[in-house]
Design a protein around this motif. Structure first.
Motif, PDB file in Angstrom:
ATOM      1  N   HIS A 191      20.328 -33.711 -30.311  1.00  0.00           N
ATOM      2  CA  HIS A 191      20.383 -34.936 -31.119  1.00  0.00           C
ATOM      3  C   HIS A 191      19.005 -35.536 -31.376  1.00  0.00           C
ATOM      4  O   HIS A 191      18.823 -36.244 -32.369  1.00  0.00           O
ATOM      5  CB  HIS A 191      21.369 -35.927 -30.518  1.00  0.00           C
ATOM      6  N   ASP A 240      18.996 -38.218 -34.401  1.00  0.00           N
ATOM      7  CA  ASP A 240      19.941 -39.259 -33.987  1.00  0.00           C
ATOM      8  C   ASP A 240      19.390 -40.144 -32.870  1.00  0.00           C
ATOM      9  O   ASP A 240      19.717 -41.324 -32.806  1.00  0.00           O
ATOM     10  CB  ASP A 240      21.245 -38.633 -33.478  1.00  0.00           C
ATOM     11  N   ILE A 283      20.165 -45.009 -30.171  1.00  0.00           N
ATOM     12  CA  ILE A 283      20.725 -44.134 -31.208  1.00  0.00           C
ATOM     13  C   ILE A 283      20.504 -44.729 -32.591  1.00  0.00           C
ATOM     14  O   ILE A 283      20.790 -45.909 -32.816  1.00  0.00           O
ATOM     15  CB  ILE A 283      22.244 -43.939 -30.975  1.00  0.00           C
ATOM     16  N   LYS A 284      20.034 -43.905 -33.492  1.00  0.00           N
ATOM     17  CA  LYS A 284      19.885 -44.296 -34.891  1.00  0.00           C
ATOM     18  C   LYS A 284      21.091 -43.734 -35.644  1.00  0.00           C
ATOM     19  O   LYS A 284      21.218 -42.520 -35.803  1.00  0.00           O
ATOM     20  CB  LYS A 284      18.576 -43.734 -35.443  1.00  0.00           C
ATOM     21  N   ALA A 285      22.006 -44.616 -36.039  1.00  0.00           N
ATOM     22  CA  ALA A 285      23.227 -44.184 -36.732  1.00  0.00           C
ATOM     23  C   ALA A 285      23.645 -45.263 -37.712  1.00  0.00           C
ATOM     24  O   ALA A 285      23.324 -46.447 -37.541  1.00  0.00           O
ATOM     25  CB  ALA A 285      24.345 -43.927 -35.724  1.00  0.00           C
ATOM     26  N   ASN A 286      24.391 -44.863 -38.734  1.00  0.00           N
ATOM     27  CA  ASN A 286      24.815 -45.803 -39.770  1.00  0.00           C
ATOM     28  C   ASN A 286      25.983 -46.684 -39.356  1.00  0.00           C
ATOM     29  O   ASN A 286      26.142 -47.782 -39.874  1.00  0.00           O
ATOM     30  CB  ASN A 286      25.187 -45.045 -41.046  1.00  0.00           C
ATOM     31  N   ASN A 287      26.825 -46.185 -38.430  1.00  0.00           N
ATOM     32  CA  ASN A 287      27.999 -46.959 -38.063  1.00  0.00           C
ATOM     33  C   ASN A 287      28.524 -46.513 -36.701  1.00  0.00           C
ATOM     34  O   ASN A 287      28.099 -45.500 -36.150  1.00  0.00           O
ATOM     35  CB  ASN A 287      29.088 -46.823 -39.135  1.00  0.00           C
ATOM     36  N   ARG A 288      29.464 -47.284 -36.194  1.00  0.00           N
ATOM     37  CA  ARG A 288      30.019 -47.021 -34.871  1.00  0.00           C
ATOM     38  C   ARG A 288      30.778 -45.692 -34.834  1.00  0.00           C
ATOM     39  O   ARG A 288      30.781 -44.997 -33.813  1.00  0.00           O
ATOM     40  CB  ARG A 288      30.936 -48.191 -34.465  1.00  0.00           C
ATOM     41  N   ALA A 337      30.017 -42.954 -36.352  1.00  0.00           N
ATOM     42  CA  ALA A 337      29.027 -41.890 -36.154  1.00  0.00           C
ATOM     43  C   ALA A 337      28.582 -41.833 -34.694  1.00  0.00           C
ATOM     44  O   ALA A 337      28.436 -40.751 -34.124  1.00  0.00           O
ATOM     45  CB  ALA A 337      27.825 -42.111 -37.073  1.00  0.00           C
ATOM     46  N   VAL A 338      28.387 -42.999 -34.083  1.00  0.00           N
ATOM     47  CA  VAL A 338      28.006 -43.052 -32.665  1.00  0.00           C
ATOM     48  C   VAL A 338      29.110 -42.429 -31.811  1.00  0.00           C
ATOM     49  O   VAL A 338      28.833 -41.622 -30.917  1.00  0.00           O
ATOM     50  CB  VAL A 338      27.712 -44.493 -32.218  1.00  0.00           C
ATOM     51  N   ILE A 358      28.979 -38.715 -31.999  1.00  0.00           N
ATOM     52  CA  ILE A 358      27.847 -38.184 -31.238  1.00  0.00           C
ATOM     53  C   ILE A 358      28.157 -38.201 -29.745  1.00  0.00           C
ATOM     54  O   ILE A 358      27.959 -37.211 -29.042  1.00  0.00           O
ATOM     55  CB  ILE A 358      26.570 -38.990 -31.555  1.00  0.00           C
ATOM     56  N   LYS A 364      25.623 -52.596 -30.593  1.00  0.00           N
ATOM     57  CA  LYS A 364      25.004 -52.517 -31.917  1.00  0.00           C
ATOM     58  C   LYS A 364      24.040 -53.691 -32.049  1.00  0.00           C
ATOM     59  O   LYS A 364      24.361 -54.807 -31.653  1.00  0.00           O
ATOM     60  CB  LYS A 364      26.069 -52.587 -33.011  1.00  0.00           C
TER      61      LYS A 364
END
Length: 96
Positions: free
Chosen positions: A29, A34, A51-56, A58-59, A62, A80
């Protein structure tokens, strides 16, 4: 931006059985982009992953790949947040 706070549910001897697989998961990752930083808590009761992610969702996807999650080694608290101040401009541009 998200922070995953891991808390071990199993003894360290069992955590250590999955540590190599967990580190491979982390490396994957990081390579994808990520993860920003990670490491153990002190004392060693768990860990932290930024973590670099657009939304929960996606987290969650991962995290579902983590051997610690798959094998019930740790609980995960997901936080967040929206960074608004930075140590320098290069860090700001990296995180945006």
């Amino acid at each position: 931006m998200f922070i995953a706070i891991l808390t071990y549910k199993k003894p360290l001897s069992e955590v250590d059985n999955y540590l190599s697989a967990h580190r491979e998961y982390l490396a994957k990752h990081y390579a994808i982009g990520d993860f920003i930083t990670s490491g153990p808590q002190i004392p060693r009761i768990g860990g932290v992953i930024m973590i670099k992610a657009n939304n929960r969702e996606a987290v969650d996807a991962i995290i579902s790949e983590d051997p610690f999650y798959i094998n019930g080694i740790a609980d995960y608290q997901i936080v967040k947040f929206s960074p608004t101040m930075f140590a320098n401009d290069s860090l700001k541009s990296f995180l945006e």
